[in-house]
Motif scaffolding. Structure first.
Motif, PDB file in Angstrom:
ATOM      1  N   ILE A 199       0.861  -1.188   0.000  1.00 46.45           N
ATOM      2  CA  ILE A 199       0.000   0.000   0.000  1.00 46.45           C
ATOM      3  C   ILE A 199       0.894   1.233   0.000  1.00 46.45           C
ATOM      4  CG2 ILE A 199      -1.862   1.239   1.167  1.00 46.45           C
ATOM      5  CD1 ILE A 199      -2.587  -1.400   2.572  1.00 46.45           C
ATOM      6  N   PHE A 229      -0.432  -7.831  -4.501  1.00 49.89           N
ATOM      7  CA  PHE A 229      -1.569  -6.925  -4.622  1.00 49.89           C
ATOM      8  C   PHE A 229      -1.084  -5.540  -4.202  1.00 49.89           C
ATOM      9  CE2 PHE A 229      -5.559  -4.874  -4.046  1.00 49.89           C
ATOM     10  CZ  PHE A 229      -6.511  -5.617  -4.730  1.00 49.89           C
ATOM     11  N   MET A 242      -1.763  -1.351  -3.912  1.00 48.08           N
ATOM     12  CA  MET A 242      -2.780  -0.303  -3.827  1.00 48.08           C
ATOM     13  C   MET A 242      -2.099   1.053  -3.771  1.00 48.08           C
ATOM     14  SD  MET A 242      -5.204  -2.221  -0.995  1.00 48.08           S
ATOM     15  CE  MET A 242      -6.427  -0.903  -0.926  1.00 48.08           C
ATOM     16  N   TYR A 243      -2.533   1.973  -4.644  1.00 46.57           N
ATOM     17  CA  TYR A 243      -2.051   3.352  -4.644  1.00 46.57           C
ATOM     18  C   TYR A 243      -3.144   4.252  -4.082  1.00 46.57           C
ATOM     19  CZ  TYR A 243       1.982   2.473  -7.749  1.00 46.57           C
ATOM     20  OH  TYR A 243       3.164   2.051  -8.280  1.00 46.57           O
ATOM     21  N   ALA A 284     -10.146  -2.779  -2.199  1.00 45.70           N
ATOM     22  CA  ALA A 284      -9.581  -1.829  -3.163  1.00 45.70           C
ATOM     23  C   ALA A 284     -10.659  -1.083  -3.936  1.00 45.70           C
ATOM     24  CB  ALA A 284      -8.646  -2.566  -4.128  1.00 45.70           C
ATOM     25  N   THR A 285     -11.702  -1.800  -4.374  1.00 46.17           N
ATOM     26  CA  THR A 285     -12.749  -1.140  -5.152  1.00 46.17           C
ATOM     27  C   THR A 285     -13.590  -0.207  -4.279  1.00 46.17           C
ATOM     28  OG1 THR A 285     -14.185  -3.087  -4.850  1.00 46.17           O
ATOM     29  CG2 THR A 285     -12.888  -2.970  -6.874  1.00 46.17           C
ATOM     30  N   ARG A 339     -11.575   2.881  -3.379  1.00 47.82           N
ATOM     31  CA  ARG A 339     -11.460   3.686  -4.606  1.00 47.82           C
ATOM     32  C   ARG A 339     -12.708   4.536  -4.806  1.00 47.82           C
ATOM     33  NH1 ARG A 339     -10.733   1.178 -10.721  1.00 47.82           N
ATOM     34  NH2 ARG A 339      -9.927   3.065 -11.688  1.00 47.82           N
ATOM     35  N   TYR A 366      -5.233   0.231  -8.252  1.00 44.78           N
ATOM     36  CA  TYR A 366      -4.774  -1.015  -7.644  1.00 44.78           C
ATOM     37  C   TYR A 366      -4.361  -1.984  -8.743  1.00 44.78           C
ATOM     38  CZ  TYR A 366      -9.470  -2.810  -8.724  1.00 44.78           C
ATOM     39  OH  TYR A 366     -10.624  -3.169  -9.365  1.00 44.78           O
ATOM     40  N   TYR A 367      -3.451  -2.889  -8.406  1.00 44.55           N
ATOM     41  CA  TYR A 367      -2.930  -3.863  -9.355  1.00 44.55           C
ATOM     42  C   TYR A 367      -3.011  -5.236  -8.705  1.00 44.55           C
ATOM     43  CZ  TYR A 367      -1.243   0.455 -11.358  1.00 44.55           C
ATOM     44  OH  TYR A 367      -1.190   1.720 -11.866  1.00 44.55           O
ATOM     45  N   ASP A 368      -3.814  -6.091  -9.285  1.00 43.00           N
ATOM     46  CA  ASP A 368      -4.166  -7.367  -8.654  1.00 43.00           C
ATOM     47  C   ASP A 368      -3.536  -8.521  -9.414  1.00 43.00           C
ATOM     48  OD1 ASP A 368      -5.303  -9.542  -7.460  1.00 43.00           O
ATOM     49  OD2 ASP A 368      -7.363  -9.071  -8.010  1.00 43.00           O
TER      50      ASP A 368
END
Length: 553
Positions: A153, A186, A188-189, A231-232, A235, A253-255
């Motif tokens: 994160i 995983f 998260m930005y 994440a969603t 967001r 996010y990059y999953d």
């Protein structure tokens, strides 16, 4: 006989292993927060990064993580803490990394800045790289440790402090760049690519955490949420909060996690998913073990989600079928649904500021053009309202404020049908004058682009058209019937056709969709006089020669 004994012993061993209590995997986290940058000016110091890291440490500790923390760490302190962290990771561990502070993206690589980051000059990119921490290197080192899952994160999407150093930028002006995480990672930005993250909503915002962290904290501790759901949801919440202050912040996010991972446990039971030994039970649900995710079931579930057309249905599908071939389609529909919800709010508000907020978040989306048209219409209305209601002196008697039959401004709408005359190459003021002087004229619509004035002898449906400027006589307003269909030129909604009407004009096509509850949009092709009724209203794409109508509700 010996074989039977060996088989019995083996069976007893297997039974003993099967009945042995499951040992929860080890969880370990590194949390870093940096507010103070000793070589940066006061206006580039941060206020909430350290407090964010402390809050995240508490949240992760409550979920069974062993937390190593570093606050306002210099580069050597950062490296030493990082090494201690790596040394404690064992194969199969669940690993988390949180960083709050300044970060810089340089030519596709991201770097986290320590507290003693030197002040660099233009062209000194290599100095900046050497004095900071490369996220590419950090991710590679995490991957080599063999953890079961790496959760990263990064709340480092502040404005780049070196973006305009000595007249030459070092790195992107704000935010971090895109990454390609390895399997089992995983990321998260706190903001999207090229965006900056808000520390606070306003000077009066007294919350101790940044906007991203305050929305993330409760989700990290909520049982029943997978990482993808966390994440969603964060967001969506951050985007909505940022819109309140006309800021665009859409966390990315990059999953690359194949299986669902529930940080606080899968089920919201009495123990919140925790084991009785003080550890935390991690539930990782493999889709192949779920009877609802057998091959072919995802296609049926995809169809059901599309028919339901709700955020909840789309979220459920994305969680349940992460490897489905329908995932990309559902993701697009989900994002379009989110945009539609915000578009509806902007329409209900119907102000220039409201449409500006919408464009900050959805510039380039399906409704962006409409938002710009509406803003322009509102601006024109404020400039021409006096012109429409108080026209030229030769018709003042007809349109004076004391005349109940005066023309009333309806900018942003087209008075549909009833045309008896078209006057070309005239101004809006002249169009208003002509209609005001002619008692046959009950309304007019003016096309500013082509300087056309359409005089109307009857008034019926008002069709939203934000390039149009119209006016209707006061006595006709009770006959006006607003339509919920918006019309676009040279656009079409692909697929979803369920009925074709041949030899049909645009008005008949419009009325057919308006009267049919199943119809969500229609496409009319003037060249072939064909009308296509559709059960969906998105995604809309450019298609020359097609006139598209979309129902708003």
């Amino acid at each position: 006989m010996m074989c039977r004994r060996m088989a019995l012993i083996l069976l007893l061993v297997l039974v003993a292993l099967a009945t042995e209590p499951a040992v929860a995997e080890k969880r370990i986290a590194l949390v870093v927060g940096i507010d103070k940058y000793v070589n940066l000016p006061d206006h580039q110091q941060l206020k909430k990064a350290v407090n964010d890291s402390k809050s995240i440490s508490s949240a992760l500790a409550s979920q069974g993580f062993q937390v190593l923390a570093a606050h306002n760490a210099s580069r050597i302190e950062f490296i030493r803490t990082w090494q201690r962290f790596l040394n404690q990771i064992e194969r199969g561990d669940v690993v988390a990394l949180f960083f709050a502070g300044h970060g810089v993206e340089i030519k596709g690589q991201n770097f986290l800045l320590p507290s003693d980051m030197p002040q660099v000059q233009g062209g000194e990119e290599e100095i900046l790289k050497a004095a900071s921490m490369s996220t590419d290197d950090m991710l590679e080192q995490l991957q080599n440790r063999g953890g079961r899952l790496n959760l990263v994160i990064l709340d480092a999407c502040r404005d780049n402090p070196f973006a305009t150093t000595a007249g030459r930028s070092i790195g992107s002006s704000r935010g971090l760049g895109r990454v390609q995480p390895a399997s089992g990672t995983f990321i998260m930005y706190s903001a999207g690519i090229g965006q900056s993250a808000l520390d606070r909503l306003s000077d009066e915002d007294q919350n101790g955490n940044s906007v991203y962290t305050r929305e993330l904290l409760p989700l990290l501790q909520q049982p029943g949420l997978s990482l993808l759901q966390i994440a969603t949801r964060v967001r969506r919440r951050v985007r909505e909060r940022a819109l309140e202050v006309n800021h665009k912040q859409v966390p990315a996010y990059y999953d690359e996690v194949i299986r669902d991972f529930y940080l606080a446990g899968k089920d919201a039971g009495a123990d919140g998913g925790k084991t009785g030994t003080g550890g935390t039970k991690t539930v990782i649900e493999t889709t192949t073990n779920n009877r609802n995710t057998k091959p072919g079931n995802d296609k049926l579930a995809c169809q059901r989600a599309i028919l339901d057309d709700t955020l909840e249905a789309y979220e459920k599908f994305l969680k349940t079928y992460p490897g489905s071939g329908c995932r990309a389609k559902i993701q697009k529909l989900y994002e379009a649904k989110v945009e539609k919800i915000h578009w509806d709010k902007a329409i209900a508000e119907h102000t220039i500021a409201g449409y500006q907020r919408f464009l900050i978040a959805f510039d380039g989306g399906i409704y962006a053009g409409q938002a710009r048209d509406r803003m322009q219409a509102l601006k024109q209305t404020s400039q021409t309202k006096k012109v429409v209601n108080v026209p030229d002196t030769d018709v003042t008697q007809n349109n004076s404020s004391g005349n109940p039959d005066r023309l009333r401004d309806l900018a942003g709408y087209d008075v549909f049908g009833g045309d008896y005359q078209t006057v070309r190459n005239v101004s809006l003021n002249r169009c208003n004058t002509i209609c005001g002087a002619d008692q046959r004229c009950r309304a007019f619509t003016y096309n500013k682009k082509h300087r056309l004035c359409f005089l109307k002898e009857t008034v019926g449906t008002l069709m939203p058209n934000y390039q149009a400027l119209s006016a209707v006589r006061q006595s006709e307003l009770r006959r006006v019937r607003p339509s919920n269909i918006r019309v676009f030129d040279n656009k079409d909604v692909t697929a979803s056709d369920y009925r074709m009407l041949d030899g049909t004009g645009f008005l008949d096509c419009y009325k057919a969709c308006e009267a049919d509850r199943r119809c969500r949009s229609f496409a009319h092709v003037k060249r072939t006089a064909t009308c296509w009724l559709k059960s969906a209203s998105f995604p809309a794409r450019y298609k020359k020669g097609v006139r598209l109508g979309i129902k708003e509700n």
